[in-house]
Design a protein around this motif. Structure first.
Motif, mmCIF file in Angstrom:
data_model
loop_
_atom_site.group_PDB
_atom_site.id
_atom_site.type_symbol
_atom_site.label_atom_id
_atom_site.label_comp_id
_atom_site.label_asym_id
_atom_site.label_seq_id
_atom_site.Cartn_x
_atom_site.Cartn_y
_atom_site.Cartn_z
ATOM 1 N N MET A 277 35.108 33.994 33.700
ATOM 2 C CA MET A 277 36.294 34.081 32.860
ATOM 3 C C MET A 277 36.894 32.692 32.704
ATOM 4 O O MET A 277 37.142 32.004 33.687
ATOM 5 C CB MET A 277 37.329 35.018 33.482
ATOM 6 N N THR A 278 37.121 32.279 31.470
ATOM 7 C CA THR A 278 37.706 30.973 31.219
ATOM 8 C C THR A 278 39.195 30.991 31.483
ATOM 9 O O THR A 278 39.907 31.863 31.013
ATOM 10 C CB THR A 278 37.466 30.552 29.756
ATOM 11 N N ARG A 279 39.651 30.015 32.230
ATOM 12 C CA ARG A 279 41.060 29.988 32.574
ATOM 13 C C ARG A 279 41.882 29.357 31.473
ATOM 14 O O ARG A 279 41.399 28.522 30.711
ATOM 15 C CB ARG A 279 41.255 29.212 33.882
ATOM 16 N N PRO A 280 43.172 29.712 31.373
ATOM 17 C CA PRO A 280 44.021 29.134 30.348
ATOM 18 C C PRO A 280 44.256 27.652 30.594
ATOM 19 O O PRO A 280 44.015 27.136 31.687
ATOM 20 C CB PRO A 280 45.337 29.924 30.496
ATOM 21 N N VAL A 281 44.727 26.974 29.584
ATOM 22 C CA VAL A 281 45.107 25.580 29.743
ATOM 23 C C VAL A 281 46.178 25.489 30.820
ATOM 24 O O VAL A 281 47.090 26.296 30.880
ATOM 25 C CB VAL A 281 45.647 25.019 28.402
ATOM 26 N N ASP A 282 46.037 24.505 31.703
ATOM 27 C CA ASP A 282 47.009 24.359 32.780
ATOM 28 C C ASP A 282 48.396 24.153 32.203
ATOM 29 O O ASP A 282 48.602 23.360 31.276
ATOM 30 C CB ASP A 282 46.645 23.167 33.668
ATOM 31 N N GLU A 283 49.361 24.846 32.764
ATOM 32 C CA GLU A 283 50.732 24.686 32.321
ATOM 33 C C GLU A 283 51.364 23.531 33.067
ATOM 34 O O GLU A 283 50.989 23.227 34.204
ATOM 35 C CB GLU A 283 51.516 25.973 32.584
ATOM 36 N N PRO A 284 52.347 22.840 32.464
ATOM 37 C CA PRO A 284 53.025 21.769 33.171
ATOM 38 C C PRO A 284 53.798 22.304 34.356
ATOM 39 O O PRO A 284 54.295 23.430 34.322
ATOM 40 C CB PRO A 284 53.968 21.183 32.102
ATOM 41 N N ALA A 285 53.875 21.520 35.385
ATOM 42 C CA ALA A 285 54.585 21.950 36.588
ATOM 43 C C ALA A 285 56.067 22.051 36.295
ATOM 44 O O ALA A 285 56.655 21.174 35.647
ATOM 45 C CB ALA A 285 54.342 20.954 37.718
ATOM 46 N N PRO A 286 56.729 23.118 36.741
ATOM 47 C CA PRO A 286 58.161 23.242 36.530
ATOM 48 C C PRO A 286 58.919 22.203 37.322
ATOM 49 O O PRO A 286 58.483 21.772 38.395
ATOM 50 C CB PRO A 286 58.472 24.659 37.045
ATOM 51 N N SER B 242 44.478 47.932 28.024
ATOM 52 C CA SER B 242 45.101 46.603 28.035
ATOM 53 C C SER B 242 44.334 45.655 28.948
ATOM 54 O O SER B 242 44.110 44.489 28.610
ATOM 55 C CB SER B 242 46.559 46.708 28.499
ATOM 56 N N TYR B 243 43.912 46.158 30.115
ATOM 57 C CA TYR B 243 43.137 45.341 31.037
ATOM 58 C C TYR B 243 41.820 44.896 30.398
ATOM 59 O O TYR B 243 41.406 43.731 30.540
ATOM 60 C CB TYR B 243 42.819 46.124 32.313
ATOM 61 N N ILE B 244 41.155 45.832 29.730
ATOM 62 C CA ILE B 244 39.853 45.519 29.137
ATOM 63 C C ILE B 244 39.993 44.437 28.073
ATOM 64 O O ILE B 244 39.248 43.438 28.061
ATOM 65 C CB ILE B 244 39.211 46.783 28.546
ATOM 66 N N VAL B 245 40.950 44.624 27.162
ATOM 67 C CA VAL B 245 41.140 43.642 26.087
ATOM 68 C C VAL B 245 41.565 42.293 26.666
ATOM 69 O O VAL B 245 41.076 41.236 26.246
ATOM 70 C CB VAL B 245 42.181 44.152 25.069
ATOM 71 N N PHE B 246 42.445 42.317 27.652
ATOM 72 C CA PHE B 246 42.903 41.086 28.286
ATOM 73 C C PHE B 246 41.728 40.364 28.946
ATOM 74 O O PHE B 246 41.565 39.144 28.794
ATOM 75 C CB PHE B 246 43.969 41.420 29.333
ATOM 76 N N GLY B 247 40.901 41.111 29.695
ATOM 77 C CA GLY B 247 39.772 40.496 30.373
ATOM 78 C C GLY B 247 38.769 39.897 29.408
ATOM 79 O O GLY B 247 38.273 38.777 29.620
ATOM 80 N N VAL B 248 38.465 40.619 28.324
ATOM 81 C CA VAL B 248 37.519 40.109 27.340
ATOM 82 C C VAL B 248 38.083 38.872 26.643
ATOM 83 O O VAL B 248 37.376 37.868 26.438
ATOM 84 C CB VAL B 248 37.174 41.202 26.315
ATOM 85 N N ALA B 249 39.370 38.917 26.277
ATOM 86 C CA ALA B 249 39.995 37.765 25.616
ATOM 87 C C ALA B 249 39.970 36.537 26.519
ATOM 88 O O ALA B 249 39.700 35.418 26.058
ATOM 89 C CB ALA B 249 41.433 38.104 25.224
ATOM 90 N N ALA B 250 40.219 36.752 27.804
ATOM 91 C CA ALA B 250 40.182 35.630 28.746
ATOM 92 C C ALA B 250 38.757 35.104 28.909
ATOM 93 O O ALA B 250 38.532 33.888 28.952
ATOM 94 C CB ALA B 250 40.747 36.066 30.093
ATOM 95 N N LEU C 39 36.358 35.158 26.772
ATOM 96 C CA LEU C 39 35.938 34.462 25.556
ATOM 97 C C LEU C 39 36.721 33.170 25.322
ATOM 98 O O LEU C 39 36.461 32.455 24.355
ATOM 99 C CB LEU C 39 36.081 35.386 24.350
ATOM 100 N N GLY C 40 37.681 32.896 26.169
ATOM 101 C CA GLY C 40 38.431 31.654 26.057
ATOM 102 C C GLY C 40 39.634 31.708 25.149
ATOM 103 O O GLY C 40 40.293 30.694 24.918
ATOM 104 N N PHE C 41 39.968 32.910 24.628
ATOM 105 C CA PHE C 41 41.089 33.004 23.703
ATOM 106 C C PHE C 41 42.419 32.681 24.380
ATOM 107 O O PHE C 41 43.357 32.211 23.727
ATOM 108 C CB PHE C 41 41.153 34.405 23.087
ATOM 109 N N LEU C 42 42.513 32.964 25.667
ATOM 110 C CA LEU C 42 43.784 32.738 26.360
ATOM 111 C C LEU C 42 43.952 31.301 26.842
ATOM 112 O O LEU C 42 44.944 30.983 27.500
ATOM 113 C CB LEU C 42 43.913 33.708 27.548
ATOM 114 N N ARG C 43 42.977 30.452 26.517
ATOM 115 C CA ARG C 43 43.157 29.036 26.838
ATOM 116 C C ARG C 43 44.270 28.424 25.995
ATOM 117 O O ARG C 43 44.838 27.393 26.356
ATOM 118 C CB ARG C 43 41.857 28.273 26.596
ATOM 119 N N HIS C 44 44.554 29.037 24.895
ATOM 120 C CA HIS C 44 45.555 28.487 23.986
ATOM 121 C C HIS C 44 46.677 29.505 23.813
ATOM 122 O O HIS C 44 46.436 30.652 23.420
ATOM 123 C CB HIS C 44 44.926 28.150 22.633
#
Length: 365
Positions: free
Chosen positions: A1-10, A179-187, A189-194
């Motif tokens: 699973m591709t991880r999202p782009v790292d968020e800036p540290a708070p 929701s879990y299935i769609v979320f997992g597939v989207a992640a 496929l890299g869609f949640l990187r952005h």
């Protein structure tokens, strides 16, 4: 699973404002307590419905979603936010699927078995020998695993307020799994990187959902349910993806309530209610609730209560003795019984399943 782009540290420090990302990372947050209150809100809403046989007595009967439906919406908002928070720290589609399965299915099947073997004898109109000899009794846990609220037991609750409805609240779980299935597939496929992808999906669902004024959560068609739960889940996803930009402040919480109220009766009622109440839930869970928060972190009873409360309430309301103030007795009694059963579910089913998940992750590492 591709991880999202790292968020800036708070920004940290004594004077730094609390934001959603730091609220989820806080070890003493109270999101478990929020889920517990939401589960009990469902029990209260159903107690009123079973006691009065009318949704008019629900405290949120005037809103686009009643108390029970609002609580379920909160579950979906928190679920989307929590899964996104976890995704920011770990990846792997196989791990994600295993973890979601272990969180949902062991307790679901175990609660169904308990309902069939221990609640069923008190709720069926059939003779007990016939009930236990019926294959449907023994196949019920398997049927629940795929048919959810559609699974039936022999002659169950025929003389209750809602004849034949063994465990109707299970209807929402299939949307959670979807929701879990769609979320997992989207992640994967890299869609949640952005963040833009989740935001675009959130806005698209919002536009589609707009205009469905006066939703009836007890009878809404599947497409409307899909849109409703998708929007609530995506509200949590987008909120957590923008976690460093979403402040956790009381003033914003009050404004969120005002937004929810202002939208009532408008074409945007469902949108403003889910967003407004969703923010309140995220804000409330971001602070420490003291002993209640600590208890909910150690013992996550919300899922067990949701799974077990309705069959208990159906048994208690076989005779029409609940009316007026006595409905509150029904709520306390059914909530206490379901809470006790939920503790056993947590202690013997859910917690061991989570420990199995943790051991599997240790092997990967």
């Amino acid at each position: 699973m591709t991880r999202p782009v790292d968020e800036p540290a708070p920004v940290s420090g004594a004077g730094a404002p609390m934001v959603l990302s730091s609220a989820f990372s806080a070890p003493d947050n109270s999101y478990g307590a929020v889920r517990l209150i939401a589960a009990l809100s469902v029990v209260l809403s159903h107690s009123l419905l079973l006691g009065f046989s009318s949704p008019d007595h629900d405290p949120l009967a005037w809103a686009v979603y009643d108390l029970g439906a609002t609580a379920v919406n909160i579950f979906f908002v928190l679920s989307g936010a929590m899964l996104t928070h976890s995704l920011l720290h770990q990846g792997g589609l196989r791990r994600f699927a295993r973890n979601r399965f272990l969180r949902i299915y062991p307790a679901l099947v175990a609660s169904a078995a308990f309902t069939a073997l221990f609640v069923g004898p008190f709720g069926t109109s059939a003779a007990l020998p016939s009930y236990f000899l019926d294959p449907g009794t023994w196949l019920y846990p398997i049927n629940v695993a795929w048919n959810f609220e559609g699974a039936v037991l022999p002659s169950m609750f025929e003389h209750g307020r809602y004849p034949g409805d063994v465990n109707v609240p299970l209807w929402t779980i299939k949307y959670e799994i979807l929701s879990y299935i769609v979320f997992g597939v989207a992640a994967a496929l890299g869609f949640l990187r952005h963040r833009s992808f989740a935001i675009a999906a959130w806005l698209a669902v919002a536009v589609t959902l707009a205009g469905d004024v006066g939703a009836d959560p007890t009878g809404e068609p599947p497409l409307e349910s899909l849109l409703r739960f998708s929007f609530a889940f995506l509200t949590g996803v987008v909120g957590r993806q923008l976690g460093t930009l979403v402040p956790m402040r009381f003033g914003w919480s009050a404004a969120a309530v005002a937004l929810a109220l202002a939208g009532t009766g408008s074409p945007f009622a469902e949108i403003t209610w889910i967003v407004g109440i969703g923010y309140v839930a995220l804000y409330a869970g971001g602070s420490s609730w003291g002993g209640l928060g600590a208890f909910a972190r150690r013992h996550d009873l919300s899922y067990g209560i949701y799974l077990l409360a309705w069959p208990v309430q159906q048994v208690l309301t076989r005779e029409p003795i609940w009316a007026g103030p006595q409905v509150l007795v029904l709520f306390v009694l059914s909530g206490t019984i379901a809470g006790g059963l939920a503790y056993l579910s947590w202690r013997w089913i859910e917690k061991p399943a989570l420990q199995l998940k943790a051991r599997a992750e240790e092997k990967v590492l």
